[in-house]
Design an enzyme around this catalytic site. Sequence first.
Site, PDB file in Angstrom:
ATOM      1  N   LYS A 167     -13.196  -7.553  17.042  1.00 52.88           N
ATOM      2  CA  LYS A 167     -12.670  -8.805  16.493  1.00 52.88           C
ATOM      3  C   LYS A 167     -11.314  -9.122  17.135  1.00 52.88           C
ATOM      4  CE  LYS A 167     -11.345 -10.964  12.143  1.00 52.88           C
ATOM      5  NZ  LYS A 167     -11.253 -10.873  10.695  1.00 52.88           N
ATOM      6  N   GLU A 177      -9.468   2.526  20.211  1.00 52.42           N
ATOM      7  CA  GLU A 177     -10.682   3.279  20.551  1.00 52.42           C
ATOM      8  C   GLU A 177     -11.614   2.434  21.411  1.00 52.42           C
ATOM      9  OE1 GLU A 177      -9.403   2.796  17.525  1.00 52.42           O
ATOM     10  OE2 GLU A 177      -9.730   4.507  16.194  1.00 52.42           O
ATOM     11  N   GLY A 187     -14.112  -8.097   9.528  1.00 51.35           N
ATOM     12  CA  GLY A 187     -14.822  -7.166  10.414  1.00 51.35           C
ATOM     13  C   GLY A 187     -16.047  -6.550   9.749  1.00 51.35           C
ATOM     14  N   ARG A 188     -15.892  -6.118   8.492  1.00 46.96           N
ATOM     15  CA  ARG A 188     -17.006  -5.440   7.821  1.00 46.96           C
ATOM     16  C   ARG A 188     -18.040  -6.426   7.273  1.00 46.96           C
ATOM     17  NH1 ARG A 188     -12.138  -4.684   5.703  1.00 46.96           N
ATOM     18  NH2 ARG A 188     -11.628  -5.541   3.646  1.00 46.96           N
ATOM     19  N   GLU A 209     -13.339   0.041   2.265  1.00 46.03           N
ATOM     20  CA  GLU A 209     -12.270  -0.708   2.924  1.00 46.03           C
ATOM     21  C   GLU A 209     -11.965  -1.983   2.122  1.00 46.03           C
ATOM     22  OE1 GLU A 209     -11.560  -0.317   7.454  1.00 46.03           O
ATOM     23  OE2 GLU A 209     -12.360  -2.320   7.225  1.00 46.03           O
ATOM     24  N   HIS A 252     -32.677  18.138  -0.580  1.00 45.57           N
ATOM     25  CA  HIS A 252     -32.540  19.548  -0.208  1.00 45.57           C
ATOM     26  C   HIS A 252     -31.094  19.887   0.127  1.00 45.57           C
ATOM     27  CE1 HIS A 252     -36.896  20.064  -0.209  1.00 45.57           C
ATOM     28  NE2 HIS A 252     -36.894  18.782   0.149  1.00 45.57           N
ATOM     29  N   LYS A 285      -2.710   4.287  12.383  1.00 48.15           N
ATOM     30  CA  LYS A 285      -2.799   3.747  13.744  1.00 48.15           C
ATOM     31  C   LYS A 285      -1.425   3.764  14.412  1.00 48.15           C
ATOM     32  CE  LYS A 285      -6.501   0.349  12.924  1.00 48.15           C
ATOM     33  NZ  LYS A 285      -6.834  -1.065  12.933  1.00 48.15           N
TER      34      LYS A 285
HETATM   35  O1  F6P Z   1     -10.222   0.218  10.846  1.00 50.95           O
HETATM   36  C1  F6P Z   1      -9.718  -1.034  10.600  1.00 50.95           C
HETATM   37  C2  F6P Z   1     -10.462  -2.134  11.292  1.00 50.95           C
HETATM   38  O2  F6P Z   1      -9.591  -3.205  11.377  1.00 50.95           O
HETATM   39  C3  F6P Z   1     -11.736  -2.534  10.570  1.00 50.95           C
HETATM   40  O3  F6P Z   1     -11.522  -3.355   9.498  1.00 50.95           O
HETATM   41  C4  F6P Z   1     -12.477  -3.171  11.681  1.00 50.95           C
HETATM   42  O4  F6P Z   1     -13.808  -3.341  11.345  1.00 50.95           O
HETATM   43  C5  F6P Z   1     -12.222  -2.177  12.792  1.00 50.95           C
HETATM   44  O5  F6P Z   1     -10.882  -1.790  12.587  1.00 50.95           O
HETATM   45  C6  F6P Z   1     -12.442  -2.682  14.176  1.00 50.95           C
HETATM   46  O6  F6P Z   1     -11.603  -3.749  14.500  1.00 50.95           O
HETATM   47  P1  F6P Z   1     -11.890  -4.683  15.736  1.00 50.95           P
HETATM   48  O7  F6P Z   1     -13.208  -5.341  15.517  1.00 50.95           O
HETATM   49  O8  F6P Z   1     -10.760  -5.639  15.787  1.00 50.95           O
HETATM   50  O9  F6P Z   1     -11.946  -3.812  16.969  1.00 50.95           O
END
Ligand code: F6P
Length: 546
Positions: free
Chosen positions: A205, A211, A265-266, A351, A382, A510
């Site tokens: 987003k 990452e 995002g979620r 979240e 199990h 972060k």
């Molecule tokens: O971990 C926090 C967060 O902002 C989530 O809410 C989001 O889904 C994820 O990081 C990834 O963010 P982005 O889509 O901006 O890479």
Amino acid sequence: MDPTTTPAWSDLRAHAERLRGTHLRDLFATDPDRAERLRLAVGEVELDLSKHRVDAPALAALIRLAEQTGVPEAIEAMFRGDRLNTTERRPVLHVALRAGPEAVFTVDGRDVMPEVRAVRARLDAFARRVRSGAHVGFDGRPLRDVVHIGIGGSDLGPKMATVALSAYGHERLRFHFVSNVDPSDLSTALADLDPATTLVVVASKTFTTQETMANARAARAWLVAAGGEDAVAHHFVALSTNVEAAAAFGVPEAQVFGFWDWVGGRYSVWSAIGLPLLLSIGPENFDAFLAGAARVDAHLRTAPLAANAPVLLALLGVWYANFHGAETHAVLPYDHDLLHLPAYLQQADMESNGKSVTADGRPVTTTTGPIVWGQPGTNGQHAFYQLLHQGTRLVPCDFLVAARSHRPIADQHELLVANALAQAEALMVGRRADEVRVELEAQGLVGAELELLTAAKTFEGDRPSTFMLYPELTPEVLGTLIALYEHKIFVQGVVWGVNSFDQMGVELGKVLATRIRPELDDGAAIGPHDASTRALIEAVRRLRRG
Ligand code: F6P
């Protein structure tokens, strides 16, 4: 509105006290119609809510709680595009992404639907070209593997849904999801892939997430090493609200698919972030997925609270969290294709509602979102069901079950369904000590051994669950299930008075990780830290030296 100051809250306390000691078995005995009365359906998803520790007066008080905390008004405010995300001052309009052709959704007085439809049309056209083989890689062959790079909401939704609907998947395309900054994730995913036939989807987003950007840069280098710089144009797609950053990364404009800051995002699987699903199942099936969710949106707005599935699911969650001390909620899909649903719902719920301040910045006065966890049945049976049945904690459970399998083998699916039904029944009914004793006596047990085994084999029961049953896991059913959970989470957030649409709690870690990263290099200065963190940084340096 502080929920604990409402008249309904005090009523609920009294109802919880009144019902203490009333077993679910008693509720069925005194109210034989409850199985019929507490069933409802949204589209093809049937919900059995009868195995919950509520009777009519308790349920009525829960409904009053929804009224007194402003749930009906909040539902309308969401669809109206009000800035419910108070901290980020954003509307919450993922519902617009699945709305029908007539729908109008406005942000600051502007209808956003033409843009939503335009992006979707571009996504469809791209998906059709990849699926047909018209979109080729740098050596002219059709693409075969899709590596989706994203994390959190930019990973969990597309991964969960693509796997869930794999029975509808394209016969040539294979999907790989890379999220972790741990280099093992990307290396393993790329190990057996041919760059010439691989599409890399970078989903973020913000297009700044550490990452995702690290993995995207590494995947880009892997591709360029095989096909040169020009290959990026054939092989990279970006899904982001930050269209400029995606273009700066080198993705051609035609392959950058945007969305908007009013999509959390979620809650973004319905947007461009859902591209892997669209590539896998095709535009028509993706439409059905959206339609399944749209059906729940309409239901949320129009069904009376007492027959409103997401509202009832939310209120039952509040009932257990706030009036019965339940700390967790288990998601138990007896549907292996829903393998990633528990992880998806962990983010969606935790979240959203893992908050301790209200939407207007005051400390909350009661427990908020539960810990969500789970695993597909029958595997979980199990592993952790011992605790569900005989542990000291109350864990409300959701069972999700398809009546038919996409891939039947002998009677295995019937065995699966029988297990789901049996577990829900066992949790609820339990096994009384007198029944156990009679059985053990018949086996000849007496004295201390009889007493020991009677105690050990007794199941208290009275453990609540929701049973969600559907004919088979179609795109439409999946859309319905996900939207049911989304709105359940929304309604709970309203009751608790929190902002379900920000995630400030992920920020601190972060920031600290960015500060610590250079401190791991030998010789670099280590900034101020607590003694434990400092010692660990030094230990990592020592171990890295080998
Ligand atoms: O971990 C926090 C967060 O902002 C989530 O809410 C989001 O889904 C994820 O990081 C990834 O963010 P982005 O889509 O901006 O890479």
